[in-house]
Motif scaffolding. Structure first.
Motif, PDB file in Angstrom:
ATOM      1  N   GLU A  82       0.967  -1.189  -0.080  1.00  0.00           N
ATOM      2  CA  GLU A  82       0.160  -0.121   0.233  1.00  0.00           C
ATOM      3  C   GLU A  82       0.734   1.694  -0.277  1.00  0.00           C
ATOM      4  OE1 GLU A  82      -2.545   0.337   3.694  1.00  0.00           O
ATOM      5  OE2 GLU A  82      -1.379  -0.036   5.082  1.00  0.00           O
ATOM      6  N   GLN A  83      -0.037   2.102  -0.141  1.00  0.00           N
ATOM      7  CA  GLN A  83       1.126   3.645  -0.721  1.00  0.00           C
ATOM      8  C   GLN A  83       0.426   4.174   0.518  1.00  0.00           C
ATOM      9  OE1 GLN A  83       1.236   6.590  -2.984  1.00  0.00           O
ATOM     10  NE2 GLN A  83       1.413   5.224  -5.099  1.00  0.00           N
ATOM     11  N   PHE A  84       1.437   5.627   0.640  1.00  0.00           N
ATOM     12  CA  PHE A  84       1.574   6.537   2.329  1.00  0.00           C
ATOM     13  C   PHE A  84       0.587   7.068   1.560  1.00  0.00           C
ATOM     14  CE2 PHE A  84       2.080  11.059   4.010  1.00  0.00           C
ATOM     15  CZ  PHE A  84       2.508   9.739   5.480  1.00  0.00           C
ATOM     16  N   ASN A  85      -0.707   7.107   2.704  1.00  0.00           N
ATOM     17  CA  ASN A  85      -2.049   7.424   2.491  1.00  0.00           C
ATOM     18  C   ASN A  85      -2.240   8.543   3.833  1.00  0.00           C
ATOM     19  OD1 ASN A  85      -2.643   5.213   4.770  1.00  0.00           O
ATOM     20  ND2 ASN A  85      -3.041   3.664   3.749  1.00  0.00           N
ATOM     21  N   GLU A  86      -3.845   8.273   3.937  1.00  0.00           N
ATOM     22  CA  GLU A  86      -4.125   9.405   4.849  1.00  0.00           C
ATOM     23  C   GLU A  86      -4.018   9.295   6.964  1.00  0.00           C
ATOM     24  OE1 GLU A  86      -8.531  10.492   5.427  1.00  0.00           O
ATOM     25  OE2 GLU A  86      -8.798   8.657   4.033  1.00  0.00           O
ATOM     26  N   HIS A  87      -4.160   7.756   6.119  1.00  0.00           N
ATOM     27  CA  HIS A  87      -3.833   7.161   7.912  1.00  0.00           C
ATOM     28  C   HIS A  87      -2.046   6.906   8.070  1.00  0.00           C
ATOM     29  CE1 HIS A  87      -7.994   5.261   7.744  1.00  0.00           C
ATOM     30  NE2 HIS A  87      -7.324   4.335   6.502  1.00  0.00           N
ATOM     31  N   CYS A  88      -1.533   7.391   7.369  1.00  0.00           N
ATOM     32  CA  CYS A  88      -0.050   7.578   7.259  1.00  0.00           C
ATOM     33  C   CYS A  88       0.022   9.039   8.422  1.00  0.00           C
ATOM     34  CB  CYS A  88       0.799   6.796   6.084  1.00  0.00           C
ATOM     35  SG  CYS A  88       0.456   5.351   5.580  1.00  0.00           S
ATOM     36  N   LEU A  89      -0.234   9.503   7.297  1.00  0.00           N
ATOM     37  CA  LEU A  89      -0.731  11.537   7.639  1.00  0.00           C
ATOM     38  C   LEU A  89      -0.722  11.438   9.319  1.00  0.00           C
ATOM     39  CD1 LEU A  89       0.814  13.812   6.150  1.00  0.00           C
ATOM     40  CD2 LEU A  89      -1.639  14.156   5.596  1.00  0.00           C
ATOM     41  N   CYS A  90      -1.826  10.818   9.551  1.00  0.00           N
ATOM     42  CA  CYS A  90      -2.069  10.929  10.875  1.00  0.00           C
ATOM     43  C   CYS A  90      -1.242  10.064  11.768  1.00  0.00           C
ATOM     44  CB  CYS A  90      -3.889  10.099  10.447  1.00  0.00           C
ATOM     45  SG  CYS A  90      -4.195  10.218  12.397  1.00  0.00           S
ATOM     46  N   VAL A  91      -0.826   9.484  11.533  1.00  0.00           N
ATOM     47  CA  VAL A  91       0.209   9.062  12.420  1.00  0.00           C
ATOM     48  C   VAL A  91       0.972   9.204  12.256  1.00  0.00           C
ATOM     49  CG1 VAL A  91       1.841   7.583  12.941  1.00  0.00           C
ATOM     50  CG2 VAL A  91      -0.934   6.435  11.948  1.00  0.00           C
ATOM     51  N   LEU A  92       1.900  10.505  11.267  1.00  0.00           N
ATOM     52  CA  LEU A  92       2.828  11.196  10.909  1.00  0.00           C
ATOM     53  C   LEU A  92       2.876  12.155  12.392  1.00  0.00           C
ATOM     54  CD1 LEU A  92       5.315  12.009   9.843  1.00  0.00           C
ATOM     55  CD2 LEU A  92       4.286  12.260   8.303  1.00  0.00           C
ATOM     56  N   SER A  93       1.631  13.284  11.471  1.00  0.00           N
ATOM     57  CA  SER A  93       1.203  14.362  12.707  1.00  0.00           C
ATOM     58  C   SER A  93       1.058  14.416  13.697  1.00  0.00           C
ATOM     59  CB  SER A  93      -0.066  14.666  11.844  1.00  0.00           C
ATOM     60  OG  SER A  93      -1.225  14.202  11.999  1.00  0.00           O
ATOM     61  N   SER A  94       0.191  13.225  14.469  1.00  0.00           N
ATOM     62  CA  SER A  94       0.374  12.645  15.965  1.00  0.00           C
ATOM     63  C   SER A  94       1.828  12.418  16.693  1.00  0.00           C
ATOM     64  CB  SER A  94      -1.057  11.656  16.234  1.00  0.00           C
ATOM     65  OG  SER A  94      -0.197  10.584  15.326  1.00  0.00           O
ATOM     66  N   ARG A  95       2.584  11.576  15.893  1.00  0.00           N
ATOM     67  CA  ARG A  95       4.125  11.161  16.414  1.00  0.00           C
ATOM     68  C   ARG A  95       5.577  12.219  16.566  1.00  0.00           C
ATOM     69  NH1 ARG A  95       4.026   6.208  18.409  1.00  0.00           N
ATOM     70  NH2 ARG A  95       1.710   4.809  18.457  1.00  0.00           N
ATOM     71  N   CYS A  96       4.699  13.071  15.496  1.00  0.00           N
ATOM     72  CA  CYS A  96       6.385  14.001  15.328  1.00  0.00           C
ATOM     73  C   CYS A  96       5.510  15.901  15.867  1.00  0.00           C
ATOM     74  CB  CYS A  96       6.316  13.921  13.877  1.00  0.00           C
ATOM     75  SG  CYS A  96       6.788  12.507  13.343  1.00  0.00           S
ATOM     76  N   PRO A  97       6.209  15.940  17.206  1.00  0.00           N
ATOM     77  CA  PRO A  97       5.650  17.442  17.873  1.00  0.00           C
ATOM     78  C   PRO A  97       5.900  18.225  17.451  1.00  0.00           C
ATOM     79  CG  PRO A  97       6.538  16.524  19.247  1.00  0.00           C
ATOM     80  CD  PRO A  97       5.972  15.059  18.307  1.00  0.00           C
ATOM     81  N   LEU A  98       7.024  18.076  16.878  1.00  0.00           N
ATOM     82  CA  LEU A  98       8.624  18.931  16.762  1.00  0.00           C
ATOM     83  C   LEU A  98       9.114  19.050  14.861  1.00  0.00           C
ATOM     84  CD1 LEU A  98      11.306  17.947  18.761  1.00  0.00           C
ATOM     85  CD2 LEU A  98       9.272  19.289  19.468  1.00  0.00           C
ATOM     86  N   LEU A  99       7.561  18.566  14.450  1.00  0.00           N
ATOM     87  CA  LEU A  99       7.732  18.386  12.642  1.00  0.00           C
ATOM     88  C   LEU A  99       7.937  20.158  12.039  1.00  0.00           C
ATOM     89  CD1 LEU A  99       8.420  17.016  10.361  1.00  0.00           C
ATOM     90  CD2 LEU A  99       5.334  17.351   9.875  1.00  0.00           C
ATOM     91  N   SER A 100       8.759  21.006  11.300  1.00  0.00           N
ATOM     92  CA  SER A 100       8.483  21.538  11.339  1.00  0.00           C
ATOM     93  C   SER A 100       8.871  21.850   9.291  1.00  0.00           C
ATOM     94  CB  SER A 100      10.154  22.281  11.566  1.00  0.00           C
ATOM     95  OG  SER A 100      11.708  21.886  11.237  1.00  0.00           O
TER      96      SER A 100
END
Length: 484
Positions: A82-100
């Motif tokens: 499977e490709q990177f999808n909305e669920h992946c983006l949800c995980v990424l945004s919740s687990r990377c609080p310092l993402l800039s």
């Protein structure tokens, strides 16, 4: 290494830039594994995550302090899972609080609504969307609203994106400092006027359209008849400007920028059809801080008061003289000419003397001459006296011979030389380079009379290839097949 204090370990990790080296270091011990996971701030993820959501969750549980994330699914096939999808983006945004800094490339499953998850990334400053076919103006409107501190936005090959409110919103918000738009068919150079007051804070801007813009009688692919144009815009803080493959005649479009800029340090104009030399001279006279300029030119039908109609590149020695007199900090110059017949040197508006006047008047460290059929061995002799020249690239130059190598190697600081499609330079010319022992690097590509044996030992680092580069590759042109 386990006995080293943590600040020193952190400093060592910062100096290791290759991911493979970091991975190897983390395998030395459990302590280093944990320490590296805690301190890594950047990661690049390809299409090897399978299943994508579970694998990403596991990966991010180890790297909890990431500030830069690049997701690149270039080359993805169904066999990758499977490709990177909305669920992946949800995980990424919740687990990377310092993402800039977030880059999403070839993520075709990311939809407009998915971008709402970026609201969790309160520190997000930079967003790059590359080949995101499902993203439209709706998604960018979400980005404009939820990403309060966005300062860098790249849109590349986003075919469904158009300008419907989001750009005007970002302009009013005034946070963007860098804006890059390439190959987005729904965004015209006139739409970008909607950025309005946002131009005042913008420091870097790139706009590129690709297609058959160079063909005779081509029309501006982004021109909209009856569009309510307005050019009362301030861009006095713009330092880096690149316009590529656009037509600005008889309309004006983004050409207005050339009449407004005062603080440019880097200027790249790549096959911009409709340049006016008087505007360019005035621009150079205003931008005394200019450090780098790249001009890619092709012959067009031009009119001047003194010479009437001519078929030549739109800029002449007058532009070079203005640069020489007004830009004392100029260090990098690239001049590329395409569709100029070597048998008709007047098709190039510059002369060898004009180019040498510029190079000898400014502290030029790097020079690229591509298709400069008006530059001969005597021109290389002129370069031999340039006190600052360190890097020289000569491309598609039939007028250069071995004698030119004898001259140019005398330049006091020359250490990097590239020759591409210089078919009249032979092994004898390379012998001169080898004998001098000056060059740090030598690159030879597609030069028919230079052999691999001939370049051996000519520099500390040598790259040699017999590949014949296409015209499009040599000239940086992207041709669109008819019917695309």
């Amino acid at each position: 290494m386990e006995d080293l204090p943590e600040p020193l370990l952190a400093d060592i990790l910062k100096r290791i830039t290759r991911a493979s080296d970091l991975n190897s270091l983390s395998l030395v011990s459990k302590q280093l594994y944990a320490f590296e996971g805690e301190h890594r701030d950047a990661i690049r993820i390809g299409c090897g995550l399978n299943p994508a959501t579970e694998a990403l969750t596991s990966l991010l549980s180890r790297f909890s302090n990431l500030s830069r994330v690049e997701i690149n699914y270039s080359g993805w096939t169904p066999s990758h899972g499977e490709q990177f999808n909305e669920h992946c983006l949800c995980v990424l945004s919740s687990r990377c609080p310092l993402l800039s800094d977030l880059s999403l490339s070839f993520c075709s499953n990311i939809q407009d609504a998915s971008l709402a998850y970026l609201a969790r990334c309160t520190k997000l400053r930079c967003l790059k969307l590359i080949s995101a076919p499902a993203i439209s103006w709706c998604g960018l409107s979400l980005v404009a609203v939820v990403c309060k501190h966005l300062s860098v936005l790249h849109l590349v090959d986003c075919i469904a994106v158009s300008v419907d409110g989001w750009l005007a919103y970002l302009g009013r918000q005034g946070s963007l400092e860098k804006l890059v738009v390439k190959d987005c068919k729904g965004i015209s150079q006139y739409d970008l006027l909607k950025f309005g007051p946002g131009w005042q804070k913008l420091q870097k801007f790139e706009f590129e359209i690709n297609g058959n813009y160079w063909m005779r009688m081509s029309q501006d692919p982004s021109y909209v008849p009856g569009y309510p144009y307005s050019y009362d815009i301030c861009c006095e803080n713009l330092k880096d400007l690149r316009l590529a493959h656009i037509i600005t005649e008889p309309e004006i479009g983004l050409r207005f920028l050339l009449g407004k800029c005062k603080a440019l340090e880097t200027l790249r104009l790549e096959y911009v059809i409709g340049l006016d030399e008087s505007e360019m001279i005035a621009l150079f006279q205003r931008c005394s801080n200019l450090k780098s300029i790249s001009l890619w030119l092709m012959p067009l039908h031009c009119h001047s008061v003194h010479h009437g109609f001519q078929f030549r590149t739109p800029l002449t020695n007058g532009s070079l003289e203005a640069l020489a007199l007004s830009c004392p900090m100029l260090e990098v110059v690239e001049l590329t000419f395409t569709f100029c017949d070597p048998d008709w040197p007047t098709e190039i508006g510059f002369t060898q003397k004009g180019i040498l006047t510029l190079i000898q008047s400014c502290p030029i460290r790097a020079l690229v001459l591509n298709g400069a059929s008006i530059f001969y061995n005597s021109g290389m002799k002129g370069l031999s006296s340039c006190q600052f020249l360190e890097t020289l690239e000569i491309v598609d130059c039939m007028s250069l011979t071995d004698a030119g190598m004898d001259f140019v190697i005398q330049a006091p600081r020359l250490s990097n030389l590239t020759l591409r499609k210089c078919n009249n330079v032979t092994d004898n010319g390379i012998v001169v380079l080898a004998r001098s022992g000056k060059l740090e690097s030598l690159t030879v590509i597609g030069c028919r009379q230079i052999s691999q044996e001939g370049v051996h030992g000519a520099a500390k680092s040598v790259h040699y290839s017999t590949d014949t580069e296409s015209h499009d590759s040599l000239k940086g042109m992207k041709v669109q097949c008819l019917g695309d």
